[in-house]
Design an enzyme around this catalytic site. Sequence first.
Site, short mmCIF file in Angstrom:
data_model
loop_
_atom_site.label_atom_id
_atom_site.label_comp_id
_atom_site.label_asym_id
_atom_site.label_seq_id
_atom_site.Cartn_x
_atom_site.Cartn_y
_atom_site.Cartn_z
N ASN A 6 -14.16 28.72 -58.42
CA ASN A 6 -15.14 27.71 -58.81
C ASN A 6 -14.82 26.43 -58.03
O ASN A 6 -13.83 25.76 -58.32
CB ASN A 6 -15.04 27.47 -60.33
CG ASN A 6 -15.96 26.36 -60.80
OD1 ASN A 6 -16.85 25.94 -60.05
ND2 ASN A 6 -15.76 25.89 -62.02
N LEU A 7 -15.66 26.12 -57.04
CA LEU A 7 -15.37 24.97 -56.19
C LEU A 7 -15.84 23.65 -56.80
O LEU A 7 -15.60 22.58 -56.25
CB LEU A 7 -15.98 25.17 -54.80
CG LEU A 7 -15.50 26.43 -54.05
CD1 LEU A 7 -16.08 26.48 -52.65
CD2 LEU A 7 -13.99 26.54 -54.00
N LYS A 8 -16.55 23.75 -57.94
CA LYS A 8 -17.02 22.56 -58.66
C LYS A 8 -17.74 21.60 -57.71
O LYS A 8 -18.47 22.04 -56.84
CB LYS A 8 -15.85 21.88 -59.39
CG LYS A 8 -15.03 22.87 -60.21
CD LYS A 8 -14.03 22.19 -61.09
CE LYS A 8 -13.12 23.22 -61.73
NZ LYS A 8 -12.35 22.70 -62.83
N HIS A 86 -19.32 27.32 -68.60
CA HIS A 86 -18.09 26.63 -68.20
C HIS A 86 -17.92 25.38 -69.09
O HIS A 86 -18.89 24.68 -69.38
CB HIS A 86 -18.13 26.23 -66.73
CG HIS A 86 -16.80 25.79 -66.22
ND1 HIS A 86 -16.28 24.53 -66.49
CD2 HIS A 86 -15.86 26.43 -65.50
CE1 HIS A 86 -15.09 24.43 -65.94
NE2 HIS A 86 -14.81 25.56 -65.33
N GLU A 151 -11.11 30.90 -70.62
CA GLU A 151 -10.58 29.68 -70.02
C GLU A 151 -10.27 28.65 -71.11
O GLU A 151 -11.15 27.84 -71.47
CB GLU A 151 -11.61 29.07 -69.06
CG GLU A 151 -11.96 29.94 -67.88
CD GLU A 151 -12.39 29.10 -66.69
OE1 GLU A 151 -11.78 29.22 -65.64
OE2 GLU A 151 -13.31 28.28 -66.84
N GLY A 157 -7.44 22.63 -65.08
CA GLY A 157 -7.17 21.46 -64.25
C GLY A 157 -5.91 20.70 -64.61
O GLY A 157 -5.69 19.60 -64.11
N SER A 187 -5.66 26.76 -64.49
CA SER A 187 -4.46 26.46 -63.70
C SER A 187 -3.76 27.71 -63.15
O SER A 187 -2.53 27.78 -63.13
CB SER A 187 -3.49 25.61 -64.52
OG SER A 187 -4.08 24.36 -64.81
#
Length: 223
Positions: A6-8, A86, A151, A157, A187
């Site tokens: 997920n490159l956000k 998400h 998640e 993060g 993470s």
Amino acid sequence: MIFAANLKCNHTRSSFRIYADALNKAMGRKCDDIIVFPPSVAFLENKVNFVQGTQNFYPCIKGSFTGELGKEQLDEFGIGCVLIGHSERRVLGDDSLIKFKFDFAKEHDYKIVFCIGEDLKTKNSAKTLEFLEKQLQIIDLKYEKLIIAYEPIYSIGTGVSADFNDISKVLEFLATLTKVPLLYGGSVNETNIKDILTIKHCKGVLIGSAALKVENFIKLIKG
Ligand code: PEP
């Protein structure tokens, strides 16, 4: 194993082209178990050796939905995979929007990566399992193109993944509810990925920060 990135809100069209070229080369041929969610302005039209997914969409074909992306816009880039639920998007909408998105994506045959996860307060009050079960109540757990990503919000993060025993317990529980592939996200990095992938019922990972640089993502895939 499934490896999803997920490159956000990172990468531009030009930097993602470089990312995709390197990943294409490293893969050598099309692999349906590698999924990348770039920002939508960076979608590539040319063939890639991985699944290109969208981080977000609006459940419509097209229409008067300012700022949104509908199916018609996704089709132009051959996008057949969507990320739903998400935690960074759940704060912007409620369960009814999530259900609307899921039902639309199912109706239109998308591969769906559906994220669930509890916050620290829920975990500390020993309510994780019932919380997750509730998050899953609004979707069809038998949908054949569904992947569930567990998640925990407190590990996203932060650089510190959830405790392996906690992940194991959750995946064990989720496996009693559904037969679809289960991923862990939060993470994941070079130092913990091997152990995470050995957890029973873990069929892969959803990676944010550690996949932003393509060389790191490739390293994580190749082990
Ligand atoms: C994510 O945002 O889905 C994620 C797993 O991020 P990170 O790997 O940075 O925790």
